[in-house]
Design an enzyme around this catalytic site. Structure first.
Site, PDB file in Angstrom:
ATOM      1  N   LYS A  22     106.634   8.307 161.934  1.00 56.28           N
ATOM      2  CA  LYS A  22     107.074   8.257 160.537  1.00 56.28           C
ATOM      3  C   LYS A  22     108.531   7.802 160.426  1.00 56.28           C
ATOM      4  CE  LYS A  22     108.578  12.124 158.324  1.00 56.28           C
ATOM      5  NZ  LYS A  22     109.864  12.021 157.622  1.00 56.28           N
ATOM      6  N   ASN A  23     109.405   8.423 161.203  1.00 56.94           N
ATOM      7  CA  ASN A  23     110.833   8.142 161.023  1.00 56.94           C
ATOM      8  C   ASN A  23     111.262   6.816 161.646  1.00 56.94           C
ATOM      9  OD1 ASN A  23     111.046  10.413 159.519  1.00 56.94           O
ATOM     10  ND2 ASN A  23     111.964  11.675 161.115  1.00 56.94           N
ATOM     11  N   ARG A 127     122.279  17.464 152.210  1.00 54.55           N
ATOM     12  CA  ARG A 127     122.039  16.110 152.692  1.00 54.55           C
ATOM     13  C   ARG A 127     122.753  15.005 151.910  1.00 54.55           C
ATOM     14  NH1 ARG A 127     115.729  15.732 154.169  1.00 54.55           N
ATOM     15  NH2 ARG A 127     116.404  14.183 155.687  1.00 54.55           N
ATOM     16  N   PRO A 128     124.078  14.980 151.956  1.00 52.89           N
ATOM     17  CA  PRO A 128     124.805  13.904 151.277  1.00 52.89           C
ATOM     18  C   PRO A 128     124.598  12.550 151.962  1.00 52.89           C
ATOM     19  CG  PRO A 128     126.316  15.323 152.499  1.00 52.89           C
ATOM     20  CD  PRO A 128     124.960  15.936 152.640  1.00 52.89           C
ATOM     21  N   VAL A 129     125.008  11.455 151.301  1.00 53.22           N
ATOM     22  CA  VAL A 129     124.871  10.115 151.893  1.00 53.22           C
ATOM     23  C   VAL A 129     126.240   9.418 151.958  1.00 53.22           C
ATOM     24  CG1 VAL A 129     122.432   9.706 151.358  1.00 53.22           C
ATOM     25  CG2 VAL A 129     124.175   9.189 149.637  1.00 53.22           C
ATOM     26  N   ASP A 130     127.297  10.234 152.036  1.00 52.25           N
ATOM     27  CA  ASP A 130     128.649   9.666 152.058  1.00 52.25           C
ATOM     28  C   ASP A 130     128.871   8.713 153.235  1.00 52.25           C
ATOM     29  OD1 ASP A 130     128.378  12.376 153.299  1.00 52.25           O
ATOM     30  OD2 ASP A 130     130.346  11.872 154.124  1.00 52.25           O
ATOM     31  N   GLN A 131     128.240   8.991 154.367  1.00 47.17           N
ATOM     32  CA  GLN A 131     128.441   8.126 155.548  1.00 47.17           C
ATOM     33  C   GLN A 131     127.761   6.772 155.372  1.00 47.17           C
ATOM     34  OE1 GLN A 131     130.502   9.080 158.215  1.00 47.17           O
ATOM     35  NE2 GLN A 131     130.946  10.571 156.617  1.00 47.17           N
ATOM     36  N   ASP A 312     113.640  18.595 164.058  1.00 48.08           N
ATOM     37  CA  ASP A 312     112.273  18.436 163.538  1.00 48.08           C
ATOM     38  C   ASP A 312     111.228  19.181 164.370  1.00 48.08           C
ATOM     39  OD1 ASP A 312     113.246  16.911 161.480  1.00 48.08           O
ATOM     40  OD2 ASP A 312     112.700  14.985 162.359  1.00 48.08           O
ATOM     41  N   ILE A 334     121.777  21.403 162.496  1.00 48.49           N
ATOM     42  CA  ILE A 334     121.742  20.125 161.754  1.00 48.49           C
ATOM     43  C   ILE A 334     121.671  20.356 160.237  1.00 48.49           C
ATOM     44  CG2 ILE A 334     120.527  17.916 161.452  1.00 48.49           C
ATOM     45  CD1 ILE A 334     121.679  18.145 164.245  1.00 48.49           C
ATOM     46  N   ARG A 404     102.869  14.092 154.080  1.00 49.28           N
ATOM     47  CA  ARG A 404     103.990  13.147 154.123  1.00 49.28           C
ATOM     48  C   ARG A 404     104.235  12.673 155.545  1.00 49.28           C
ATOM     49  NH1 ARG A 404     109.284  15.069 151.508  1.00 49.28           N
ATOM     50  NH2 ARG A 404     109.714  13.045 152.375  1.00 49.28           N
TER      51      ARG A 404
END
Ligand code: EPU
Length: 425
Positions: A22-23, A127-131, A312, A334, A404
């Site tokens: 999936k990933n 879970r930010p997306v700043d990076q 995971d 994590i 999913r």
């Protein structure tokens, strides 16, 4: 709403085929946006997140063809990006799947603009997306966050640059890597994620004409190219699905061989299963776990970026510790909220104490079946595993989380002798 009912007690036995990861497939589907021609992808798992990604690509204007029977290569999908006419990833799709943010880098690099709804928090953490944003800015993108959207533009081509990630981020590395592939000049991504899915993405991009070097290390070098052509790629096997079946075999005292796997992506997991007392034989693309009817021993573990123990697989090993001999200590480093399975496992009789990011699990002789609720993908898997060894029936609600990320989980487990079925209502 559908539910899964598991009657515990059967030792799993037999062989099971592992699906595509999936990933890996999600970023690879997004990477097709970078190409100038159709990209054919094989070993595509049938998962809800794959359907959502295909829907998103379709919304952007890409042509999608699904081939159910690519002989010997699993399900195939051909994405034709030449008809893309939109650069907006709407809230409705991004809110159902955070990985939608992976269209940001490709849309920006190829089409000069991208508007992607901000993913927001989710069940397992903020879970930010700043990076993702900082990395693309380092390549020269102009990015603002307005009205809940990340709005990115570029003037001319993106420019290769050196970028050091503040922390190891998998999809962050993927987004910046995809954009860097089409940048002018060389990019160097430092403190990059080293997950096998990053390597698979780089292999796919290189098959389309990119020149990415050292993917799988913490320092990825990306001499940019002007364009990527169409091509094909076979998705790597899912290491988390593989690990989940191996834990199921260990918990039930059974003997299971996983086929079409990539044992070299599972060192930390195999090591913990050996510590739990499993006999493990590894061949090129197979792993056999034989528990010989023994009760597993408790294991201690700390999640960390690859090649350390994967977050995971944390919930699945928590399930194993619930019925193991001894006390196991699990540290989650994590995600800040990835212990939601604890209260559900406790409903089955597990003895777990949580102190901050640490869970202390005292193994019990027997769990007992109960109604439980799935809270996220891997938490759902841990409940199925616990159900496999609980006395009586465990009914798991909200199993859309499972769909999913696990292809045909109950069929595959039934094939190994588990008493599991899906019901409606
Ligand atoms: N982070 C930031 N800022 C960023 C990016 C990440 O602070 O810009 C933080 C996160 O909040 C988290 C840590 O960094 O605390 C690591 O998150 P990462 O970005 O690596 O996670 P992700 O890329 O969003 C992927 C997988 C997850 C998996 C994690 C960690 C995909 C589509 N998702 O998420 O998979 O748990 O890496 O390995 O690849 C799952 O399959 O069940 C799943 C959740």
């Amino acid at each position: 709403m559908q539910k899964i009912v598991v009657e515990g007690g059967a030792a799993l036995n037999g062989e099971v085929q592992i699906s595509g990861a999936k990933n890996a497939v999600l970023p690879i589907l997004c990477a097709t946006l970078l190409a100038d021609g159709p990209v054919s992808i094989t070993n595509v798992p049938h998962l809800h997140d794959v359907v959502t990604t295909a829907k998103l690509l379709g919304e952007l204007g890409a042509g999608i063809t699904v081939d159910e029977g690519t002989l010997g290569k699993g399900r195939g999908m051909v994405v034709d990006p030449t008809t893309v006419h939109s650069h907006v990833a709407p809230y409705e799709l991004v809110k159902t799947m955070r990985a939608s943010v992976l269209v940001l880098g490709p849309l920006l690099a190829k089409y000069g603009a991208a508007e992607v709804s901000l993913p927001g928090g989710c069940a397992i953490g903020s879970r930010p997306v700043d990076q993702h944003i900082k990395g693309l800015q380092a390549l020269g993108a102009d990015i603002t966050v307005e009205n809940g959207f990340i709005k990115a533009r570029r003037d001319g081509r993106l420019k290769g640059a050196r970028f050091v990630f503040d922390m190891v981020t998998v999809t962050g590395t993927e987004n910046v890597l995809m954009a860097a592939a089409l940048a002018e000049g060389t990019s160097v991504l430092e403190n990059a994620a080293m997950e096998p899915e990053i390597v698979d993405l780089a292999d796919c991009l290189n098959a389309l004409g990119a020149n990415i070097e050292h993917a799988g290390s913490g320092r990825i070098v990306v001499p940019g190219v002007e364009r990527l052509h169409g091509g094909s790629h076979h998705v790597l096997p899912d290491r988390i699905e593989t690990g989940t079946f191996l834990v199921a075999a260990a918990m039930t005292g059974g003997r299971v061989t996983v086929r079409c796997a990539r044992p070299d992506t599972l060192d930390a997991v195999i090591d913990k299963l050996k510590q739990a007392g499993a006999d493990i034989t590894v061949d090129a693309d197979r792993i056999t776990l034989d528990m010989g009817g023994r009760r597993p021993k408790s294991v201690d573990l700390t999640t960390a970026p690859h090649p350390a123990f994967p977050t995971d697989m944390q919930a699945q090993f928590m399930a194993l510790n619930c019925i193991a001999d001894g006390v196991g200590v699990i540290n989650e480093t994590i995600f800040e909220n990835r212990f939601m399975h604890v209260s559900e496992l406790q409903r089955l009789g597990a003895d777990i104490r949580v102190e901050g990011h640490t869970a202390i699990i005292r193994g019990v002789q027997r769990l007992s079946g109960a109604p439980v609720m799935a809270t996220d993908l891997r938490a759902s898997a841990s409940l199925v595993l616990a159900g496999l060894v609980a006395q009586g029936a465990t009914t798991i609600d909200r199993i859309y989380h499972l769909d999913r990320g696990y292809e045909n989980l109950e069929e595959k487990l039934s094939g190994l002798g588990a008493n599991i079925r899906r019901i409606s209502g």
